[in-house]
Design a protein around this motif. Structure first.
Motif, PDB file in Angstrom:
ATOM      1  N   LEU A  13       0.970  -1.031  -0.284  1.00  0.00           N
ATOM      2  CA  LEU A  13       0.110  -0.149   0.176  1.00  0.00           C
ATOM      3  C   LEU A  13       0.841   1.429  -0.068  1.00  0.00           C
ATOM      4  O   LEU A  13       0.350   2.239  -0.794  1.00  0.00           O
ATOM      5  CB  LEU A  13      -0.846   0.038   1.141  1.00  0.00           C
ATOM      6  N   GLN A  14       1.849   1.123   0.731  1.00  0.00           N
ATOM      7  CA  GLN A  14       2.920   2.567   0.967  1.00  0.00           C
ATOM      8  C   GLN A  14       3.291   2.566  -0.591  1.00  0.00           C
ATOM      9  O   GLN A  14       3.453   3.670  -1.099  1.00  0.00           O
ATOM     10  CB  GLN A  14       4.207   2.220   2.025  1.00  0.00           C
ATOM     11  N   GLU A  18       2.981   6.054  -2.693  1.00  0.00           N
ATOM     12  CA  GLU A  18       3.670   6.955  -3.283  1.00  0.00           C
ATOM     13  C   GLU A  18       3.629   6.986  -4.919  1.00  0.00           C
ATOM     14  O   GLU A  18       4.068   8.171  -5.455  1.00  0.00           O
ATOM     15  CB  GLU A  18       5.171   6.326  -3.057  1.00  0.00           C
ATOM     16  N   GLN A  19       3.343   5.809  -5.507  1.00  0.00           N
ATOM     17  CA  GLN A  19       2.815   6.101  -7.103  1.00  0.00           C
ATOM     18  C   GLN A  19       1.642   7.206  -7.247  1.00  0.00           C
ATOM     19  O   GLN A  19       1.836   7.947  -8.261  1.00  0.00           O
ATOM     20  CB  GLN A  19       2.685   4.710  -7.398  1.00  0.00           C
ATOM     21  N   LYS A  20       0.716   6.891  -6.668  1.00  0.00           N
ATOM     22  CA  LYS A  20      -0.316   7.995  -6.712  1.00  0.00           C
ATOM     23  C   LYS A  20       0.036   9.260  -6.649  1.00  0.00           C
ATOM     24  O   LYS A  20      -0.212  10.269  -7.363  1.00  0.00           O
ATOM     25  CB  LYS A  20      -1.617   7.526  -5.841  1.00  0.00           C
ATOM     26  N   LEU A  21       1.014   9.816  -5.663  1.00  0.00           N
ATOM     27  CA  LEU A  21       1.372  10.961  -5.332  1.00  0.00           C
ATOM     28  C   LEU A  21       2.265  11.544  -6.333  1.00  0.00           C
ATOM     29  O   LEU A  21       2.048  12.743  -6.755  1.00  0.00           O
ATOM     30  CB  LEU A  21       1.880  11.048  -3.900  1.00  0.00           C
ATOM     31  N   THR A  45      -7.168   8.125   0.446  1.00  0.00           N
ATOM     32  CA  THR A  45      -7.757   6.651   0.907  1.00  0.00           C
ATOM     33  C   THR A  45      -6.754   5.614   1.060  1.00  0.00           C
ATOM     34  O   THR A  45      -6.822   4.866   2.059  1.00  0.00           O
ATOM     35  CB  THR A  45      -8.832   6.190  -0.019  1.00  0.00           C
ATOM     36  N   LEU A  46      -5.653   5.594   0.109  1.00  0.00           N
ATOM     37  CA  LEU A  46      -4.608   4.694   0.717  1.00  0.00           C
ATOM     38  C   LEU A  46      -3.806   5.098   1.970  1.00  0.00           C
ATOM     39  O   LEU A  46      -3.637   3.946   2.458  1.00  0.00           O
ATOM     40  CB  LEU A  46      -3.645   4.789  -0.979  1.00  0.00           C
ATOM     41  N   ARG A  47      -3.359   6.205   2.105  1.00  0.00           N
ATOM     42  CA  ARG A  47      -2.940   6.449   3.306  1.00  0.00           C
ATOM     43  C   ARG A  47      -3.844   6.213   4.685  1.00  0.00           C
ATOM     44  O   ARG A  47      -3.265   5.662   5.523  1.00  0.00           O
ATOM     45  CB  ARG A  47      -2.605   7.895   3.475  1.00  0.00           C
ATOM     46  N   GLU A  48      -5.194   6.439   4.387  1.00  0.00           N
ATOM     47  CA  GLU A  48      -5.880   6.020   5.586  1.00  0.00           C
ATOM     48  C   GLU A  48      -5.912   4.532   5.824  1.00  0.00           C
ATOM     49  O   GLU A  48      -6.122   4.177   6.990  1.00  0.00           O
ATOM     50  CB  GLU A  48      -7.432   6.570   5.287  1.00  0.00           C
ATOM     51  N   LYS A  52      -4.647   2.491   9.135  1.00  0.00           N
ATOM     52  CA  LYS A  52      -5.693   1.457   9.712  1.00  0.00           C
ATOM     53  C   LYS A  52      -4.800   0.244  10.168  1.00  0.00           C
ATOM     54  O   LYS A  52      -4.910  -0.462  10.972  1.00  0.00           O
ATOM     55  CB  LYS A  52      -6.713   0.872   8.877  1.00  0.00           C
ATOM     56  N   LEU A  53      -3.882  -0.205   9.073  1.00  0.00           N
ATOM     57  CA  LEU A  53      -2.880  -1.464   9.339  1.00  0.00           C
ATOM     58  C   LEU A  53      -1.832  -1.076  10.385  1.00  0.00           C
ATOM     59  O   LEU A  53      -1.571  -1.961  11.114  1.00  0.00           O
ATOM     60  CB  LEU A  53      -2.264  -1.692   7.845  1.00  0.00           C
TER      61      LEU A  53
END
Length: 56
Positions: A13-14, A18-21, A45-48, A52-53
């Motif tokens: 997810l990280q 980073e790719q989305k940013l 949404t990925l950061r959220e 959570k994880l």
């Protein structure tokens, strides 16, 4: 020993975050503010999910 080859979902997810940013930054440089906004929203949404994880 058997957990050696399991992928860490948080790392995955990280990397996606980073790719989305980076894609959002490139869209902003090209003047595409709509794409920038949508990519930034997806990144948030990925950061959220990452948060959570970490808390779980």
């Amino acid at each position: 020993m058997f957990g050696l080859f399991k992928t860490d979902p948080q790392k995955k997810l990280q990397k996606q975050y980073e790719q989305k940013l980076e894609q959002a930054m490139l869209a902003a440089r090209n003047g595409d503010m709509r794409a920038n906004a949508s990519l930034t929203e997806e990144a948030e949404t990925l950061r959220e999910e990452i948060e959570k994880l970490k808390n779980a």
